[in-house]
Design a protein around this motif. Sequence first.
Motif, PDB file in Angstrom:
ATOM      1  N   THR A 311       1.548   0.744  -9.306  1.00 27.54           N
ATOM      2  CA  THR A 311       2.073   1.413  -8.444  1.00 27.54           C
ATOM      3  C   THR A 311       3.247   2.025  -8.972  1.00 27.54           C
ATOM      4  OG1 THR A 311       3.358   0.006  -7.353  1.00 27.54           O
ATOM      5  CG2 THR A 311       1.371  -0.229  -6.221  1.00 27.54           C
ATOM      6  N   ASP A 314       6.465   6.994  -4.844  1.00 28.66           N
ATOM      7  CA  ASP A 314       5.656   8.532  -4.116  1.00 28.66           C
ATOM      8  C   ASP A 314       6.278   8.752  -2.804  1.00 28.66           C
ATOM      9  OD1 ASP A 314       4.333  10.783  -4.463  1.00 28.66           O
ATOM     10  OD2 ASP A 314       2.485   9.606  -3.834  1.00 28.66           O
ATOM     11  N   GLY A 317       4.636  11.330  -0.897  1.00 31.79           N
ATOM     12  CA  GLY A 317       3.008  11.443  -1.164  1.00 31.79           C
ATOM     13  C   GLY A 317       2.644  12.649  -1.938  1.00 31.79           C
ATOM     14  N   HIS A 319       2.091  12.520  -5.360  1.00 27.95           N
ATOM     15  CA  HIS A 319       1.158  12.108  -6.528  1.00 27.95           C
ATOM     16  C   HIS A 319      -0.185  11.637  -5.777  1.00 27.95           C
ATOM     17  CE1 HIS A 319       4.624  11.103  -9.852  1.00 27.95           C
ATOM     18  NE2 HIS A 319       4.493  12.401  -9.525  1.00 27.95           N
ATOM     19  N   LEU A 320      -0.218  11.113  -4.812  1.00 32.22           N
ATOM     20  CA  LEU A 320      -1.446  10.615  -4.131  1.00 32.22           C
ATOM     21  C   LEU A 320      -1.976  12.056  -3.599  1.00 32.22           C
ATOM     22  CD1 LEU A 320      -3.355   8.851  -2.876  1.00 32.22           C
ATOM     23  CD2 LEU A 320      -2.106   8.718  -0.712  1.00 32.22           C
ATOM     24  N   SER A 331      -4.825   5.348  -3.436  1.00 33.76           N
ATOM     25  CA  SER A 331      -3.873   4.874  -2.128  1.00 33.76           C
ATOM     26  C   SER A 331      -2.641   5.080  -2.162  1.00 33.76           C
ATOM     27  CB  SER A 331      -4.654   3.301  -1.623  1.00 33.76           C
ATOM     28  OG  SER A 331      -4.439   2.498  -2.681  1.00 33.76           O
ATOM     29  N   GLY A 332      -2.107   4.927  -1.011  1.00 39.32           N
ATOM     30  CA  GLY A 332      -0.610   5.128  -0.670  1.00 39.32           C
ATOM     31  C   GLY A 332       0.002   3.903   0.066  1.00 39.32           C
ATOM     32  N   ARG A 336       4.748   4.297  -2.095  1.00 41.28           N
ATOM     33  CA  ARG A 336       4.282   4.308  -3.501  1.00 41.28           C
ATOM     34  C   ARG A 336       2.652   4.861  -3.701  1.00 41.28           C
ATOM     35  NH1 ARG A 336       7.976   1.184  -6.241  1.00 41.28           N
ATOM     36  NH2 ARG A 336       6.586   0.533  -7.746  1.00 41.28           N
ATOM     37  N   ALA A 337       2.224   5.342  -4.595  1.00 44.21           N
ATOM     38  CA  ALA A 337       1.302   5.643  -5.027  1.00 44.21           C
ATOM     39  C   ALA A 337       0.689   4.518  -5.724  1.00 44.21           C
ATOM     40  CB  ALA A 337       0.920   7.002  -5.950  1.00 44.21           C
ATOM     41  N   ARG A 338      -0.861   4.240  -5.463  1.00 45.03           N
ATOM     42  CA  ARG A 338      -1.396   2.971  -5.967  1.00 45.03           C
ATOM     43  C   ARG A 338      -2.642   3.392  -6.587  1.00 45.03           C
ATOM     44  NH1 ARG A 338      -2.717  -2.104  -1.734  1.00 45.03           N
ATOM     45  NH2 ARG A 338      -4.197  -0.204  -0.985  1.00 45.03           N
TER      46      ARG A 338
END
Length: 359
Positions: A311, A314, A317, A319-320, A331-332, A336-338
Amino acid sequence: MPETLTMPAVSFAEAFTAGAGYLAACTQGLPTRATVDAGHADLERWARGEAAPGDYDGAIARSRHAFARIAGVGVDDIAIGSQVSVLASLIAASAPDGAVVVCAEGDFASMVAPFHAQAHRGVRVREVTLADLPTAVGDDTWLVAFSLVQSATGEHADADAILAACARTGTLSFADLTQALGWLPVDASRFDITVTHAYKWLCAPRGSAFLTVRPGVRDRLRPVHAGWYAGEDPWSSCYGPLVAPADSARRFDVSPAWPVWPGTAAALEFFASLDAWAVHAHATALGDRLADALGLVDASGAPVRGRAILTWPDPDGAHLAALTAAGLRASGRAGRARVAFHLWNTPDDVDRVLAALHT
């Protein structure tokens, strides 16, 4: 662009019908071909009027035995359920009045909320950072509850330090292994209690979860969900109070959602057949490659290593959105982007992430 990564000789992806670009095992795993077949066969059997409740006992027993092999515990130490929150609520309801429970800040709600719900009995929840869990466990602590791998960040709890603190103070240890088992080899017998929902990294249908309880701890827990399936002989326990609750951890069983268990048995038997360390090497090699390329560091400032879940911040959002626009399933969580790497992922997925982020 990072150097080409040499993956282990073992090929895992053939067990699945899809997976390229799917970076969301931490949200929901993909079913194996065997799980899909088992689910279809059960649905068709039901549609023909040939399914009977007792027929599912075999799939549940197979699942329990396979999970025992994966988690490193005895079959008699395992109870089944449907959700982490339900099984965690059983543990929370067993806390003595006025008990102190230590949890990790930002942990998944299912591991925290059930203990807060006991505030009317004076149960107190002390939340600290993940890194501070070992030092927060004191002589007044009844139980420490934590996810071994954090859902929002991918961080790993220091299980050795936490267990050492529990041993010094007589505190019960309760670990959520949902984001660990399936890619991270774990000896669940080290903990007093664990809970695992199998629909993520173990790729089972949602609705099959497992509680492990050490024999010496069973009498300290209240089987608040006790129903007919918690009897020593469930089919003789359908009416009235349980005259003979199960002697094993089955006394904590929640009545099973039948259709999920044939697919669960197929999924868990597949994972029980794998070399857990080979799976770990596969997932973390991909994770390390992406972490290096993105320059990810942990809370101490050291390079991120050995994680299947990665992660990074982000907050808006963006980056997601970029990953999604590139056809990647990510996922977010918590700003955070994940992304997550599992059996079906390849170095090409790392390259696609980097291309989507223009790194």
